[in-house]
Design a protein around this motif. Structure first.
Motif: not given
Length: 228
Positions: A17-20, A60-65
């Protein structure tokens, strides 16, 4: 093919994450079977190491498994993830990360002492056997600063094998080595696949080495663009 893969990644993404926001890995699918030798290649900054760290439960993934032998891992707490890493996975990095104040043997014993699966005498016997199998029997009681770069990386491989993992994950393991040591390390990894049916997943910029793997996975801008 195994009925249950050692590792299966499904629609794996990692975004910082962040501004971009930066996408390190995007919608990656990858299966690691016993006896697989997989080379992950791609440009610098393409997400190769990020993918490896997700497969190895270091991130850790942001999404997925990520499924480890059929078991979902993303919702495990850190202690459970650490236990899986310690018992089922072995890691080799570009820099050996050996503890300088310890001998080669003592460095190899560290994962076994953390797992506490074996009594001390059995751990020492296994550590000596692993070092011997990698041509390091006479160097077991030397500190890392008394070893060559290639020897230090072989100690790191012995440490990765200490708890008898089914998968070895290697991030540019030959990046700091000369040609001879590179060939030695690659031959060891190849033997782990061919003779012991372990799986090896290696990140490398060396296309000559990647060509000797059984499967090449190319990643560009976080996305797997080719696998085969």
């Amino acid at each position: 093919m195994s009925a249950v893969p050692l590792i299966r990644a499904e629609r794996l993404s990692r975004v910082i994450g962040g501004e971009v926001p930066a996408t390190l890995v995007a919608d990656a699918d990858l299966t690691v079977e016993p006896g697989a030798f997989i080379a992950i290649t791609g440009p610098s900054g393409s997400g190769k190491s990020s993918l490896l760290y997700l497969l190895g439960l270091l991130d850790l993934p942001t999404t997925g498994e990520v499924y480890m032998e059929g078991k979902a891992t993303s919702r495990l707490d850190e202690d459970a993830r650490a236990a899986l890493r310690l018992s089922r996975l072995g890691f080799v990095f570009q820099f050996h990360f050996l503890l300088p104040e310890f001998s080669a043997l003592e460095n190899v014993l560290l994962p076994m002492r953390a797992l506490k699966r074996l009594p001390e005498d059995a751990m020492r016997a296994r550590g000596l056997a692993l070092l011997g199998s990698l041509g390091l029997a006479e160097h077991a009681h030397k500190r890392p600063d008394q070893l060559s770069g290639g020897q230090r990386q072989r100690v790191a491989i012995a440490r990765a094998l200490a708890n008898d993992p089914s998968v070895i994950l290697a991030d540019e393991p030959t990046g700091n080595l000369d040609t001879h040591s590179t060939e030695q390390v690659f031959a060891i990894l190849r033997r782990l696949v061919d003779e012991e049916r372990r799986a090896v997943v290696i990140v490398t910029h060396d296309m000559a080495l990647a060509a000797q793997a059984d499967v090449q996975v190319r990643i560009v801008d976080g996305r797997i663009v080719a696998a085969g």
